[in-house]
Design an enzyme around this catalytic site. Structure first.
Site, mmCIF file in Angstrom:
data_model
loop_
_atom_site.group_PDB
_atom_site.id
_atom_site.type_symbol
_atom_site.label_atom_id
_atom_site.label_comp_id
_atom_site.label_asym_id
_atom_site.label_seq_id
_atom_site.Cartn_x
_atom_site.Cartn_y
_atom_site.Cartn_z
ATOM 1 N N CYS A 115 0.878 -1.176 0.000
ATOM 2 C CA CYS A 115 0.000 0.000 0.000
ATOM 3 C C CYS A 115 0.912 1.222 0.000
ATOM 4 O O CYS A 115 1.697 1.406 0.945
ATOM 5 C CB CYS A 115 -0.866 -0.028 1.263
ATOM 6 S SG CYS A 115 -1.902 1.418 1.491
ATOM 7 N N ASN A 116 0.833 2.023 -1.061
ATOM 8 C CA ASN A 116 1.681 3.217 -1.145
ATOM 9 C C ASN A 116 1.389 4.170 0.011
ATOM 10 O O ASN A 116 2.294 4.817 0.555
ATOM 11 C CB ASN A 116 1.419 3.949 -2.465
ATOM 12 C CG ASN A 116 1.840 3.146 -3.677
ATOM 13 O OD1 ASN A 116 2.946 3.300 -4.176
ATOM 14 N ND2 ASN A 116 0.979 2.267 -4.157
ATOM 15 N N CYS A 125 -0.995 3.755 -6.596
ATOM 16 C CA CYS A 125 -1.839 3.141 -5.562
ATOM 17 C C CYS A 125 -2.048 1.714 -6.031
ATOM 18 O O CYS A 125 -2.304 1.476 -7.222
ATOM 19 C CB CYS A 125 -3.176 3.882 -5.464
ATOM 20 S SG CYS A 125 -4.462 2.974 -4.569
HETATM 21 N N1 DGL Z 1 -3.999 0.656 -2.023
HETATM 22 C C1 DGL Z 1 -3.604 1.790 -1.295
HETATM 23 C C2 DGL Z 1 -2.354 2.445 -1.897
HETATM 24 O O1 DGL Z 1 -1.559 1.805 -2.560
HETATM 25 C C3 DGL Z 1 -4.569 2.833 -0.890
HETATM 26 C C4 DGL Z 1 -5.996 2.790 -1.144
HETATM 27 C C5 DGL Z 1 -6.732 3.540 -0.054
HETATM 28 O O2 DGL Z 1 -7.041 2.883 0.940
HETATM 29 O O3 DGL Z 1 -6.965 4.746 -0.198
HETATM 30 O O4 DGL Z 1 -2.109 3.607 -1.685
#
Ligand code: DGL
Length: 264
Positions: free
Chosen positions: A77-78, A193
């Site tokens: 998760c970024n 993301c």
């Molecule tokens: N999948 C997550 C990322 O890579 C974030 C999605 C979220 O929960 O806003 O940032």
């Protein structure tokens, strides 16, 4: 290295199903490993929360993983990486921890002075980690940042085929859309993301066929394998790896979506 430790699973963590885009790459190159994927769908989205909130949630979940027993951790998760990876590394110096960050470097260097669009959650766009990446690699490119609230929700609820999805993307990406006669021309898009790779086809249908897409999932999986190898924590080839999903909300329907995305 004692074998009991090698037998432990590798935890892969995201706010929801997006991290499966990283998990997929990890399973491909580490077929002998057991993976434990945890998605915090109850608290998603993370990208519209504050850094402190995301850090607190992430530290809480990682503490649970460690109590359960894991040999490595991938923050897929970024947003959570940006909020918590430094603190986690300080807290658990002996645990191989790999985070994901937007693939700015490959996108900024794949041709001479490209125009690059970075799509990410509001928290990642405004965070210091992305700023640092752009300071480091952005001098040779024109970088455009786009905060994408609302986009992860389509992927999280399995609605990328919903008739409302393309109109949503058209409006979000209008400045760069192939349908905009005055568009800002871009050469590359970075999916910053982990949910967005599951909408890659739709994103490119709006940006046009000549735009190249860069995602950090594969590189992150490679780095995870490298770190586990250095720590002598990889299993031998006699074991057939497994994937276990746990989501903090969404029940069976969410687990079904997880399995579908892993196979996609
Ligand atoms: N999948 C997550 C990322 O890579 C974030 C999605 C979220 O929960 O806003 O940032």
């Amino acid at each position: 290295m004692d074998n009991n430790k090698k037998d432990l699973p590798i935890a892969v963590f995201d706010s929801g199903v997006g991290g499966i885009s990283v998990l997929k790459e990890a399973v491909k190159i580490m077929p002998n490993e057991d993976f434990y994927f945890f998605g915090d769908s109850k608290n998603a989205p993370y990208g519209t929360k504050t850094t402190d909130e995301v850090r607190k949630l992430t530290l809480g979940h990682v503490n649970d993983f460690l109590n359960m027993g894991i040999k490595g951790l991938c923050i897929a998760c970024n947003t959570a990486t940006s909020a918590a990876v430094r603190v986690l590394r300080g807290m658990y110096p002996d645990l191989p921890i790999v985070g994901i960050e937007p693939a700015v470097k490959p996108a900024a260097t794949f041709m001479v002075h490209p125009s690059v669009l970075v799509m990410a959650t509001p928290m990642t766009i405004h965070g210091g980690k992305l700023r640092h990446l752009i300071d480091k690699f952005g001098a040779d490119a024109d970088i455009h940042l786009l905060s994408c609230p609302g986009l992860m929700e389509f992927v999280e609820s399995g609605r990328t085929e919903d008739p409302l999805f393309i109109p949503f993307l058209e409006s979000l990406l209008y400045e760069y859309s192939i349908n905009n006669p005055n568009r800002t021309k871009i050469d590359a898009v970075v999916t910053g993301c982990t949910h967005y790779p599951f909408a890659a086809k739709e994103i490119l249908s709006v940006l046009g066929p000549d735009v190249r897409l860069f995602d950090g999932g594969e590189g992150t999986a490679r780095e995870l394998k490298r770190r586990l190898a250095v720590a002598d924590l990889l299993r031998d080839t006699s074991h057939k790896g497994t994937v276990t999903f746990e989501m903090s909300a969404g029940g069976d329907a969410k687990l079904k979506l997880c399995r579908r995305l892993l196979k996609s």
